[in-house]
Design an enzyme around this catalytic site. Structure first.
Site, PDB file in Angstrom:
ATOM      1  N   GLU A  36     -31.252  15.965   5.451  1.00  0.00           N
ATOM      2  CA  GLU A  36     -30.335  17.092   5.282  1.00  0.00           C
ATOM      3  C   GLU A  36     -28.916  16.555   5.085  1.00  0.00           C
ATOM      4  O   GLU A  36     -28.547  15.504   5.607  1.00  0.00           O
ATOM      5  CB  GLU A  36     -30.388  17.938   6.554  1.00  0.00           C
ATOM      6  CG  GLU A  36     -29.398  19.074   6.659  1.00  0.00           C
ATOM      7  CD  GLU A  36     -29.371  19.699   8.053  1.00  0.00           C
ATOM      8  OE1 GLU A  36     -28.926  20.851   8.157  1.00  0.00           O
ATOM      9  OE2 GLU A  36     -29.781  19.036   9.033  1.00  0.00           O
ATOM     10  N   LYS A 104     -31.035  26.862   3.627  1.00  0.00           N
ATOM     11  CA  LYS A 104     -31.458  26.905   5.031  1.00  0.00           C
ATOM     12  C   LYS A 104     -31.335  28.322   5.592  1.00  0.00           C
ATOM     13  O   LYS A 104     -30.279  28.943   5.516  1.00  0.00           O
ATOM     14  CB  LYS A 104     -30.605  25.931   5.827  1.00  0.00           C
ATOM     15  CG  LYS A 104     -30.979  25.792   7.292  1.00  0.00           C
ATOM     16  CD  LYS A 104     -30.058  24.775   7.942  1.00  0.00           C
ATOM     17  CE  LYS A 104     -30.370  24.582   9.404  1.00  0.00           C
ATOM     18  NZ  LYS A 104     -29.438  23.607  10.034  1.00  0.00           N
ATOM     19  N   CYS A 140     -34.069  21.194   9.151  1.00  0.00           N
ATOM     20  CA  CYS A 140     -33.559  20.971  10.503  1.00  0.00           C
ATOM     21  C   CYS A 140     -33.952  22.087  11.477  1.00  0.00           C
ATOM     22  O   CYS A 140     -35.113  22.215  11.848  1.00  0.00           O
ATOM     23  CB  CYS A 140     -32.048  20.762  10.427  1.00  0.00           C
ATOM     24  SG  CYS A 140     -31.365  19.825  11.825  1.00  0.00           S
TER      25      CYS A 140
END
Length: 261
Positions: A36, A104, A140
């Protein structure tokens, strides 16, 4: 497939150099997965460097993929509303074409941090055909939400690709290693989980980023590779025949009670 556990710093050009070096180390592989936020380390002014996906940074990632003949997944920042950005995973094929992007969805407003102050949330799961397999993209904090992983498998993902800049802190490494294995076990699916190499150079908001421990996990939950705490590039193999075998002896997905859940 190569897991590229690189360090990510404050200079996008230096981060690109590390991407190119990792691709060279990976050699002749179909797919390379990077962490990321390869674009820029958290703790910087993300809005200042954020670019549209047709901008220079993604353009250089595309050039690197084309020159090495290797598809890749990596995290970048796109402009969003106000001074915020999208935390975006890009999927680029071996010809250098941008074939998918994922913003995300779950933002890290936890452990004293507030990612939502500087990042806008995406709103749609993404599965992409890349390097001969169907990849479901996870970034994440997303990995703490098993419903996202299940939705990606429902959409046909053969492999869950988790990219991260996982925050350091008490018990955080244990959470990372447990969660990525859990997503493999509960979905009987391959997981490629790539975190950035630990950042020890200076403190950041919410704690230094990266615990390392990038992993290749098979559909039975076996950890086939664990990169430990240092920068590393590791090549592994994904065999989707293993998925068929595991689901034959452990048909948990077929046993779901759709009539009540």
């Amino acid at each position: 497939m190569a897991m590229c556990q690189i360090q990510v710093g404050d200079d996008p050009d230096e981060n690109l150099r590390q991407v190119r070096e990792a691709l060279a180390l990976a050699g002749d592989v179909d797919l390379a997965v990077f962490p990321e936020a390869v674009h820029l380390r958290f703790g910087n002014d993300l809005a200042k460097v954020a670019e549209p996906l047709d901008g220079a940074f993604v353009g250089e990632l595309r050039r690197a993929a084309r020159e090495h003949g290797t598809a890749l997944v990596a995290g970048v920042f796109e402009p969003a509303d106000g001074d915020r950005v999208y935390n975006t995973a890009v999927a680029i094929d071996a010809a250098g074409d941008l074939v998918a992007s994922y913003r995300k969805m779950h933002l890290f407003d936890a452990f004293g941090d507030r990612e939502s102050d500087r990042v806008a949330a995406g709103d749609w799961p993404v599965v992409v055909d890349l390097a001969g397999v169907r990849l479901g993209l996870i970034t994440c904090y997303d990995v703490r939400f098993p419903e996202l992983a299940r939705a990606l498998v429902e959409r046909g993902a053969d492999v869950l690709v988790v990219i991260a800049a996982w925050g350091q802190g008490v018990f955080k490494e244990e959470h990372w290693t447990t969660l990525v294995r859990a997503r493999a076990i509960e979905n009987t699916v391959w997981v490629v989980a790539v975190d950035k190499a630990p950042d020890r150079s200076r403190p950041l908001s919410g704690g230094p980023g990266g615990v390392g421990r990038s992993m290749l996990i098979d559909p039975m939950g076996t950890v086939l590779a664990d990169l430990g705490p240092f920068p590393s590039v590791r090549v592994g193999e994904i065999d989707t025949r293993v998925t068929e075998h595991v689901r034959g002896i452990l048909p948990a997905l077929a046993h779901r009670r759709r009539d009540v859940l």
